[in-house]
Enzyme design. Structure first.
Site, PDB file in Angstrom:
ATOM      1  N   ASP A 102       0.846  -1.205   0.000  1.00  7.52           N
ATOM      2  CA  ASP A 102       0.000   0.000   0.000  1.00  7.52           C
ATOM      3  C   ASP A 102       0.878   1.251   0.000  1.00  7.52           C
ATOM      4  O   ASP A 102       1.491   1.581   1.011  1.00  7.52           O
ATOM      5  CB  ASP A 102      -0.920   0.024   1.233  1.00  7.52           C
ATOM      6  CG  ASP A 102      -2.091  -0.939   1.103  1.00  7.52           C
ATOM      7  OD1 ASP A 102      -2.306  -1.445  -0.012  1.00  7.52           O
ATOM      8  OD2 ASP A 102      -2.788  -1.165   2.103  1.00  7.52           O
ATOM      9  N   GLU A 187     -10.452  -8.531   0.439  1.00  2.00           N
ATOM     10  CA  GLU A 187     -10.499  -9.996   0.521  1.00  2.00           C
ATOM     11  C   GLU A 187     -11.499 -10.463   1.575  1.00  2.00           C
ATOM     12  O   GLU A 187     -11.695  -9.803   2.598  1.00  2.00           O
ATOM     13  CB  GLU A 187      -9.098 -10.536   0.862  1.00  2.00           C
ATOM     14  CG  GLU A 187      -8.108 -10.236  -0.253  1.00  2.00           C
ATOM     15  CD  GLU A 187      -6.644 -10.432   0.117  1.00  2.00           C
ATOM     16  OE1 GLU A 187      -5.843 -10.630  -0.815  1.00  2.00           O
ATOM     17  OE2 GLU A 187      -6.289 -10.373   1.303  1.00  2.00           O
ATOM     18  N   LYS A 296     -12.607 -12.098  -3.768  1.00  2.00           N
ATOM     19  CA  LYS A 296     -11.190 -12.375  -3.602  1.00  2.00           C
ATOM     20  C   LYS A 296     -10.948 -13.129  -2.303  1.00  2.00           C
ATOM     21  O   LYS A 296     -11.476 -12.752  -1.259  1.00  2.00           O
ATOM     22  CB  LYS A 296     -10.452 -11.034  -3.561  1.00  2.00           C
ATOM     23  CG  LYS A 296      -9.198 -11.013  -4.372  1.00  2.00           C
ATOM     24  CD  LYS A 296      -8.609  -9.613  -4.457  1.00  2.00           C
ATOM     25  CE  LYS A 296      -8.928  -8.990  -5.801  1.00  2.00           C
ATOM     26  NZ  LYS A 296      -8.191  -7.770  -6.071  1.00  2.00           N
ATOM     27  N   HIS A 301      -0.324 -18.517   3.011  1.00  2.00           N
ATOM     28  CA  HIS A 301       0.469 -19.725   2.735  1.00  2.00           C
ATOM     29  C   HIS A 301       1.394 -20.103   3.883  1.00  2.00           C
ATOM     30  O   HIS A 301       1.950 -21.194   3.896  1.00  2.00           O
ATOM     31  CB  HIS A 301       1.289 -19.520   1.455  1.00  2.00           C
ATOM     32  CG  HIS A 301       2.112 -18.265   1.485  1.00  2.00           C
ATOM     33  ND1 HIS A 301       3.357 -18.220   2.050  1.00  2.00           N
ATOM     34  CD2 HIS A 301       1.838 -16.999   1.059  1.00  2.00           C
ATOM     35  CE1 HIS A 301       3.832 -16.979   1.954  1.00  2.00           C
ATOM     36  NE2 HIS A 301       2.930 -16.223   1.367  1.00  2.00           N
ATOM     37  N   GLU A 381      -4.278 -13.893  -9.133  1.00  2.00           N
ATOM     38  CA  GLU A 381      -3.285 -12.837  -9.314  1.00  2.00           C
ATOM     39  C   GLU A 381      -2.026 -13.209  -8.541  1.00  2.00           C
ATOM     40  O   GLU A 381      -2.043 -14.111  -7.704  1.00  2.00           O
ATOM     41  CB  GLU A 381      -3.843 -11.489  -8.859  1.00  2.00           C
ATOM     42  CG  GLU A 381      -4.520 -11.501  -7.506  1.00  2.00           C
ATOM     43  CD  GLU A 381      -5.371 -10.255  -7.247  1.00  2.00           C
ATOM     44  OE1 GLU A 381      -5.135  -9.615  -6.214  1.00  2.00           O
ATOM     45  OE2 GLU A 381      -6.253  -9.945  -8.052  1.00  2.00           O
ATOM     46  N   ARG A 421       1.548  -5.132 -10.452  1.00  2.00           N
ATOM     47  CA  ARG A 421       0.601  -4.169 -10.958  1.00  2.00           C
ATOM     48  C   ARG A 421       1.315  -3.268 -11.914  1.00  2.00           C
ATOM     49  O   ARG A 421       2.533  -3.317 -12.011  1.00  2.00           O
ATOM     50  CB  ARG A 421      -0.063  -3.443  -9.782  1.00  2.00           C
ATOM     51  CG  ARG A 421       0.512  -2.198  -9.276  1.00  2.00           C
ATOM     52  CD  ARG A 421      -0.178  -1.539  -8.075  1.00  2.00           C
ATOM     53  NE  ARG A 421      -0.742  -2.339  -6.984  1.00  2.00           N
ATOM     54  CZ  ARG A 421      -2.038  -2.407  -6.712  1.00  2.00           C
ATOM     55  NH1 ARG A 421      -2.899  -1.711  -7.437  1.00  2.00           N
ATOM     56  NH2 ARG A 421      -2.464  -3.136  -5.720  1.00  2.00           N
TER      57      ARG A 421
END
EC number: 3.2.1.2
Length: 496
Positions: A102, A187, A296, A301, A381, A421
């Protein structure tokens, strides 16, 4: 060289690129249309199919309840259309700032933050009482405390206003999908690992259900189950703990007891219900439009290889070796004819440090397989910006886990991939060269295709959501099923 062949086109996976976070700035101004146009022209020339953009609640409705200003976004959408790209629009009901990557800060609307001054329980809260102002707690979804509206009504009104004001871009089929933001970073999860509260990877994170609304909900649920003495967990540690140092997550810890299982089921069901309600509103708002709805899901992980899956559990994904925490989400999405969008497609286990017990490849395989088993489309993504062949090859492998089929559609194929991005780094010459190869390989060596029907992606008008799926039926999808087999590497390498 890219060509066009009818059968090979059925292996085509469209590629989208995420626009910079601050393309419309916090003051609702489209800052640099000329600079963006230059970049979009380059993307289009590289064969990219479209772009994705955050449509920030904190920008559009910042002046006051139902005072929407869509003008800057209209100019942006116009430009995307002129450049011949498609558009994925995210209904971003979260704050920008405080998460990985961000670079700009866009809070949720000030009039909502003002309500939070007198009632801070509208925000997700951890056990020590720290409020997280990135997104409203699911506890207020149906509480009419926002000048007479509930949180769900706020989201619903916003989406209806988007449809009315962007009707020309919906009619022209510029907008192909609506990603419905359902939590922090857009999300469907709890803000269990906030960097602005000192969390660092690979901390297990913290449960975020200690606001008064969720507390009351839990107490009522426990009483109904005949256990009014049960309280929310007080033994689950803090953000940067490892699982074994907590009573909750340690071997044979609280998470395996009757009380622990009851809590984790309640905690994760809150998200299922939240996603279901808001998707239902999105479905009503965009009924009849030629768009797909998407949600989303975050790629948590780390600690995936540990029996306790601690980081997933604190985020609201009740996923254990003998309980699938993702397939129920896919089943919920299936009722709304939606797409499940997953992240961390670029990551390989071998790149992760062993002390995080991280397994992104198995996680991606599990979540994508679960979506396909529930007969929904899955998209994805990358989690972090990467410009190397290894990362691109991993994304291509996940996009077609069993490779291309020269005689027709492949056995498994993702619906689309969004690259994170757009930046000057991406467009830097050597980086962009390899990115262009990536696009061609995602397109199965075919030229850019303007007609989605040719690769089986025609989008019919959105139908009404199916009947409500009882929670017990959703939870039947927690039974683990073996994932589909994945090839060890892609047959379409960017450097092959």
């Amino acid at each position: 060289m890219a060509t066009s062949n009818k059968n090979m086109l059925l292996n085509y996976v469209p590629v989208y690129v995420m626009l910079p976070l601050g393309v419309i700035n916090v003051n609702n101004v489209f800052e640099d249309p000329d600079g963006l146009k230059e970049q979009l022209v380059q993307l289009r020339a590289a064969g990219v199919d479209g772009v994705m953009v955050d449509v920030w609640w904190g920008i559009i409705e910042q002046k006051g309840p139902k005072e929407y200003d869509w003008s800057a976004y209209k100019s942006l959408f116009q430009l995307v259309q002129e450049c011949g790209l498609k558009l994925q629009a995210i209904m971003s009901f979260h704050q920008c700032g405080g998460n990985v990557g961000d670079v700009v800060t866009i809070p949720i609307p000030q009039w909502v933050l003002d309500i939070g001054e007198s009632d801070p329980d509208i925000f997700y809260t951890n056990r020590s009482g720290t409020r997280d102002k990135e997104y409203l707690t699911v506890g207020v979804d149906n509480k009419p405390i926002f000048h007479g509206r509930t949180a769900i009504e706020i989201y619903s009104d916003y989406m209806k206003s988007f449809r009315e004001n962007m009707s020309e871009f919906l009619k022209s089929e510029l907008i192909i999908d609506i990603e419905v933001g359902l939590g922090p970073a857009g999300e469907l999860r709890y803000p269990s690992y906030p960097q602005n509260q000192g969390w660092v990877f690979p901390g297990i994170g913290e449960f975020q259900c200690y606001d008064k609304y969720l507390k009351a909900d839990f107490k009522a649920a426990a009483a109904k189950a005949g256990h009014s003495e049960w309280e929310l967990p007080d033994d689950a540690g803090t953000y940067n703990d490892i699982p074994e140092s907590t009573e909750f997550f340690k071997t044979n810890g609280t998470y395996l007891t009757e009380k622990g299982k009851f809590f984790l089921t309640w905690y994760s069901n809150q998200l299922l219900n939240h996603g279901d309600q808001i998707l239902d509103e999105a479905n009503k708002a965009f009924l009849g439009c030629k768009v797909k709805l998407a949600i989303k899901v975050s790629g948590i992980h780390w600690w995936y290889k540990a029996q306790n899956h601690a980081a997933e559990l604190t985020a609201g994904y009740y996923n254990l070796d003998d309980r699938d925490g993702y397939r129920p989400i896919a089943k919920m999405v299936s009722r709304h004819h939606g797409i499940l969008n997953f992240t961390c497609l670029e990551m390989r286990d071998s790149e992760q440090s062993s002390d995080a017990q991280s397994a992104p490849q198995e996680l991606v395989q599990q979540v994508l397989s679960g979506g396909w088993r529930e007969n929904i489309e899955v998209a994805g993504e990358n989690a972090l910006s990467r410009y190397d062949a290894t990362a691109y090859n991993q994304i291509i492998l996940n996009a077609r886990p069993q490779g291309v089929n020269k005689d027709g559609p492949p056995k498994l194929r993702m619906y689309g991939v969004t690259y994170l991005r757009l930046s000057d780094d991406l467009l830097q010459e050597s980086n962009f060269e390899i990115f262009k190869k990536f696009v061609v390989k995602m397109h199965a060596d075919q030229s850019h295709c303007d007609d989605p029907q040719e690769y089986n992606h025609a989008i019919p008008p959105l139908k009404r959501s199916g009947p409500n799926i009882p929670v017990d039926d959703l939870l039947e999808a927690t039974k683990p099923i073996l994932p589909f087999p994945w090839d060890s590497e892609t047959d379409m390498k960017v450097d092959g």
